[in-house]
Design a protein around this motif. Structure first.
Motif, short mmCIF file in Angstrom:
data_model
loop_
_atom_site.label_atom_id
_atom_site.label_comp_id
_atom_site.label_asym_id
_atom_site.label_seq_id
_atom_site.Cartn_x
_atom_site.Cartn_y
_atom_site.Cartn_z
N THR A 15 0.83 -1.20 0.00
CA THR A 15 0.00 0.00 0.00
C THR A 15 0.87 1.25 0.00
O THR A 15 0.60 2.21 -0.73
CB THR A 15 -0.94 0.01 1.23
N MET A 16 1.92 1.25 0.81
CA MET A 16 2.81 2.41 0.88
C MET A 16 3.53 2.64 -0.46
O MET A 16 3.74 3.79 -0.86
CB MET A 16 3.82 2.23 2.01
N ARG A 17 3.88 1.58 -1.15
CA ARG A 17 4.55 1.72 -2.45
C ARG A 17 3.59 2.24 -3.51
O ARG A 17 3.99 2.96 -4.41
CB ARG A 17 5.12 0.38 -2.91
N GLN A 18 2.32 1.86 -3.41
CA GLN A 18 1.34 2.25 -4.41
C GLN A 18 0.82 3.67 -4.23
O GLN A 18 0.30 4.26 -5.16
CB GLN A 18 0.16 1.26 -4.40
N ALA A 19 0.96 4.22 -3.03
CA ALA A 19 0.44 5.56 -2.74
C ALA A 19 1.50 6.42 -2.06
O ALA A 19 1.33 6.83 -0.92
CB ALA A 19 -0.82 5.45 -1.88
N PRO A 20 2.61 6.71 -2.76
CA PRO A 20 3.66 7.50 -2.12
C PRO A 20 3.24 8.96 -1.97
O PRO A 20 2.41 9.47 -2.73
CB PRO A 20 4.83 7.38 -3.11
N GLU A 22 4.20 13.00 -2.22
CA GLU A 22 4.94 13.73 -3.26
C GLU A 22 6.44 13.68 -2.98
O GLU A 22 7.25 13.46 -3.89
CB GLU A 22 4.46 15.19 -3.32
N ALA A 23 6.83 13.85 -1.71
CA ALA A 23 8.25 13.80 -1.36
C ALA A 23 8.83 12.41 -1.63
O ALA A 23 9.95 12.31 -2.15
CB ALA A 23 8.44 14.18 0.11
N GLU A 24 8.10 11.35 -1.30
CA GLU A 24 8.59 9.99 -1.56
C GLU A 24 8.72 9.74 -3.06
O GLU A 24 9.69 9.12 -3.51
CB GLU A 24 7.64 8.96 -0.95
N ARG A 25 7.79 10.25 -3.83
CA ARG A 25 7.84 10.08 -5.29
C ARG A 25 9.08 10.78 -5.86
O ARG A 25 9.82 10.20 -6.67
CB ARG A 25 6.56 10.63 -5.93
N LEU A 26 9.34 12.01 -5.42
CA LEU A 26 10.53 12.73 -5.88
C LEU A 26 11.82 12.02 -5.46
O LEU A 26 12.75 11.88 -6.25
CB LEU A 26 10.53 14.15 -5.31
N MET A 27 11.86 11.58 -4.20
CA MET A 27 13.05 10.91 -3.69
C MET A 27 13.31 9.62 -4.45
O MET A 27 14.44 9.35 -4.85
CB MET A 27 12.92 10.65 -2.19
N TRP A 28 12.27 8.83 -4.66
CA TRP A 28 12.45 7.56 -5.36
C TRP A 28 12.91 7.80 -6.80
O TRP A 28 13.76 7.07 -7.32
CB TRP A 28 11.17 6.73 -5.32
N GLY A 29 12.41 8.84 -7.43
CA GLY A 29 12.86 9.18 -8.78
C GLY A 29 14.35 9.49 -8.82
O GLY A 29 15.03 9.21 -9.81
N ALA A 30 14.87 10.04 -7.74
CA ALA A 30 16.30 10.39 -7.67
C ALA A 30 17.18 9.22 -7.24
O ALA A 30 18.37 9.19 -7.56
CB ALA A 30 16.50 11.56 -6.71
N LEU A 31 16.62 8.27 -6.49
CA LEU A 31 17.43 7.17 -5.94
C LEU A 31 17.34 5.87 -6.74
O LEU A 31 18.28 5.07 -6.72
CB LEU A 31 17.00 6.87 -4.50
N ARG A 32 16.25 5.65 -7.43
CA ARG A 32 16.04 4.35 -8.08
C ARG A 32 17.05 4.10 -9.20
O ARG A 32 17.65 5.03 -9.71
CB ARG A 32 14.61 4.24 -8.60
N SER A 33 17.20 2.84 -9.50
CA SER A 33 18.06 2.42 -10.62
C SER A 33 19.49 2.94 -10.50
O SER A 33 20.11 3.31 -11.49
CB SER A 33 17.46 2.86 -11.96
N ARG A 34 20.00 3.02 -9.27
CA ARG A 34 21.38 3.44 -9.01
C ARG A 34 21.69 4.83 -9.54
O ARG A 34 22.81 5.14 -9.95
CB ARG A 34 22.37 2.43 -9.58
N ARG A 35 20.69 5.73 -9.53
CA ARG A 35 20.87 7.08 -10.07
C ARG A 35 21.74 7.97 -9.19
O ARG A 35 22.27 8.96 -9.67
CB ARG A 35 19.50 7.74 -10.27
N LEU A 36 21.86 7.64 -7.93
CA LEU A 36 22.70 8.45 -7.03
C LEU A 36 24.05 7.75 -6.85
O LEU A 36 24.18 6.80 -6.09
CB LEU A 36 22.02 8.66 -5.67
N ASP A 37 25.02 8.18 -7.61
CA ASP A 37 26.40 7.68 -7.50
C ASP A 37 26.51 6.17 -7.63
O ASP A 37 27.42 5.56 -7.05
CB ASP A 37 27.03 8.13 -6.19
N GLY A 38 25.59 5.53 -8.33
CA GLY A 38 25.65 4.08 -8.53
C GLY A 38 25.24 3.27 -7.31
O GLY A 38 25.40 2.06 -7.30
#
Length: 139
Positions: A15-20, A22-38
């Motif tokens: 449920t938490m993953r499906q309804a993040p 706004e801050a969680e959505r932005l953070m995940w966009g920046a952290l996912r797929s090794r986007r922050l320094d690998g």
């Protein structure tokens, strides 16, 4: 029929993953797929008795995003951070408005937090793949 505690936890994480937020959505966009320094981050991870918003297992670093509900949750957050520390994790906490208003600054703080917890590059295990060693090459 009553759900098991494990099943309830899994449902809560989903449920938490499906309804993040706004801050969680932005953070995940920046952290996912090794986007922050690998660095590999996971989100909504069950650790001990708590669900961590974001975690880098390699750096043993947890990133928590706090909304207004945490204003009066100091004791809860302190107990939670103490348990996470007993499991070898350091917790960095940021207010949601810090993430939405200064994502670059928050990511810089996470970068520093990870760097403090990771071994130096010369002490890391080598990546899998062919060896570049000259041993046995007749040189």
């Amino acid at each position: 029929m009553k759900k098991s505690a494990g099943r309830e936890a899994l449902d809560r994480v989903r449920t938490m993953r499906q309804a993040p937020t706004e801050a969680e959505r932005l953070m995940w966009g920046a952290l996912r797929s090794r986007r922050l320094d690998g660095l590999k981050f996971r989100r909504q991870v069950w650790i001990g008795a708590y669900i961590a918003d974001f975690v880098c297992i390699e750096a043993r670093l947890i990133v928590e995003l706090d909304g207004s509900q945490h204003v009066e949750a100091d004791d809860y957050d302190r107990r939670r951070d103490t348990q996470m520390a007993s499991l070898g994790y350091r917790t960095l906490r940021f207010w949601n408005n810090d993430v939405t208003g200064n994502l670059v600054g928050v990511l810089d703080a996470i970068r520093v937090g990870c760097a403090e917890r990771l071994p130096s590059p010369s002490h890391r295990l080598p990546a899998a793949g062919p060896s570049l060693s000259l041993a046995g090459e007749g040189i």
